[in-house]
Design a protein around this motif. Structure first.
Motif, short mmCIF file in Angstrom:
data_model
loop_
_atom_site.label_atom_id
_atom_site.label_comp_id
_atom_site.label_asym_id
_atom_site.label_seq_id
_atom_site.Cartn_x
_atom_site.Cartn_y
_atom_site.Cartn_z
N GLU A 1 0.76 -1.02 -0.14
CA GLU A 1 -0.07 0.14 -0.07
C GLU A 1 0.99 1.34 -0.17
O GLU A 1 1.89 1.29 0.69
CB GLU A 1 -0.80 0.06 1.23
CG GLU A 1 -1.84 -1.25 1.40
CD GLU A 1 -2.72 -1.00 2.73
OE1 GLU A 1 -2.59 -0.04 3.42
OE2 GLU A 1 -3.69 -1.80 2.79
N VAL A 2 0.42 2.30 -0.82
CA VAL A 2 1.13 3.58 -0.84
C VAL A 2 0.18 4.58 -0.33
O VAL A 2 -0.99 4.67 -0.95
CB VAL A 2 1.74 3.70 -2.23
CG1 VAL A 2 2.34 5.04 -2.43
CG2 VAL A 2 2.41 2.70 -2.71
N PRO A 3 0.57 5.44 0.57
CA PRO A 3 -0.58 6.28 1.13
C PRO A 3 -0.70 7.56 -0.09
O PRO A 3 0.12 7.77 -0.65
CB PRO A 3 0.07 6.86 2.49
CG PRO A 3 1.38 6.75 2.47
CD PRO A 3 1.76 5.57 1.50
N PRO A 4 -1.88 8.17 0.30
CA PRO A 4 -1.88 9.44 -0.66
C PRO A 4 -1.18 10.38 -0.80
O PRO A 4 -0.27 10.66 0.17
CB PRO A 4 -3.46 10.10 -0.12
CG PRO A 4 -4.05 8.88 0.49
CD PRO A 4 -3.16 8.17 1.03
N VAL A 12 -2.22 4.46 -13.76
CA VAL A 12 -3.10 3.12 -13.18
C VAL A 12 -4.18 3.40 -12.30
O VAL A 12 -4.58 4.08 -11.38
CB VAL A 12 -1.97 2.11 -12.59
CG1 VAL A 12 -0.85 2.10 -13.70
CG2 VAL A 12 -1.47 2.74 -11.38
N ALA A 13 -5.17 2.46 -12.34
CA ALA A 13 -6.39 2.43 -11.57
C ALA A 13 -6.77 0.71 -11.46
O ALA A 13 -6.12 0.11 -11.91
CB ALA A 13 -7.51 3.15 -12.41
N PRO A 14 -7.80 0.70 -10.59
CA PRO A 14 -7.99 -0.83 -10.09
C PRO A 14 -8.19 -1.59 -11.55
O PRO A 14 -8.95 -1.17 -12.49
CB PRO A 14 -9.39 -0.50 -9.24
CG PRO A 14 -9.36 0.56 -8.70
CD PRO A 14 -8.78 1.51 -9.80
N GLY A 15 -7.69 -2.95 -11.25
CA GLY A 15 -7.46 -3.81 -12.53
C GLY A 15 -6.40 -3.76 -13.37
O GLY A 15 -6.25 -4.42 -14.06
N SER A 48 -6.72 -1.31 -5.81
CA SER A 48 -7.72 0.00 -5.49
C SER A 48 -7.01 0.99 -5.48
O SER A 48 -5.52 1.11 -5.21
CB SER A 48 -8.29 -0.16 -4.22
OG SER A 48 -7.38 -0.28 -2.87
N GLY A 49 -7.58 2.14 -5.66
CA GLY A 49 -6.90 3.54 -5.69
C GLY A 49 -6.40 3.92 -7.27
O GLY A 49 -6.47 3.19 -8.09
N LEU A 81 -1.70 -2.59 -4.07
CA LEU A 81 -1.38 -3.41 -5.39
C LEU A 81 -0.91 -4.69 -4.67
O LEU A 81 -0.71 -5.00 -3.51
CB LEU A 81 -0.03 -2.53 -6.02
CG LEU A 81 -0.08 -1.24 -6.29
CD1 LEU A 81 0.45 -0.25 -5.39
CD2 LEU A 81 0.36 -1.01 -7.68
N PHE A 82 -0.91 -5.44 -5.87
CA PHE A 82 -0.23 -7.15 -5.69
C PHE A 82 0.80 -7.26 -6.48
O PHE A 82 0.78 -6.82 -7.65
CB PHE A 82 -1.44 -8.03 -5.82
CG PHE A 82 -0.81 -9.47 -5.51
CD1 PHE A 82 -1.01 -9.82 -4.36
CD2 PHE A 82 -0.75 -10.15 -6.70
CE1 PHE A 82 -0.54 -11.20 -4.21
CE2 PHE A 82 -0.24 -11.56 -6.32
CZ PHE A 82 -0.08 -11.75 -4.90
#
Length: 111
Positions: free
Chosen positions: A39-42, A75-78, A61-62, A101-102
């Motif tokens: 995860e990366v914060p805003p 980039v966006a979800p998916g 997500s994000g 992200l994964f």
């Protein structure tokens, strides 16, 4: 391992950028790849990363902006992004929510 198995994550690693990463537990060491979620914060940007393995990110997500070598993409979800071996890359969270992200990495044809 011949039977399906639930793989746990190791303890979270926290980085100066604010990124938090959880790598797949060592029980998955027989896999031909390694995996992690992060995860990366805003507003944060991850440290520049460069390594000998190839890597694939999938945005859970994000929203964000990925820079890899001379290429920049939103980039966006998916969305999925592939990184060749030894090409520097990083991501900036451009949204107001956590960017999740994964990641999967392995020794590929360019490593």
């Amino acid at each position: 391992m011949t039977q399906p198995a639930r793989i746990e994550y190791q303890a979270a690693e926290r980085y100066d950028s604010g990124m938090v990463m959880e790598e797949a537990a060592p029980a998955a060491e027989h896999w031909p790849f390694t995996a992690a979620r992060f995860e990366v914060p805003p507003g944060a940007t991850t440290e520049l990363d460069v390594h000998d393995v190839v890597e694939l990110w999938m945005v859970r997500s994000g929203t964000g902006r990925v820079v890899s070598g001379d290429t920049t993409m939103d980039v966006a979800p998916g969305a999925m992004v592939y990184f060749a071996s030894r090409v520097p890359h990083r991501v900036t969270n451009t949204g107001t929510d956590q960017l999740r992200l994964f990641s999967v990495w392995w020794r590929g044809p360019s490593s």
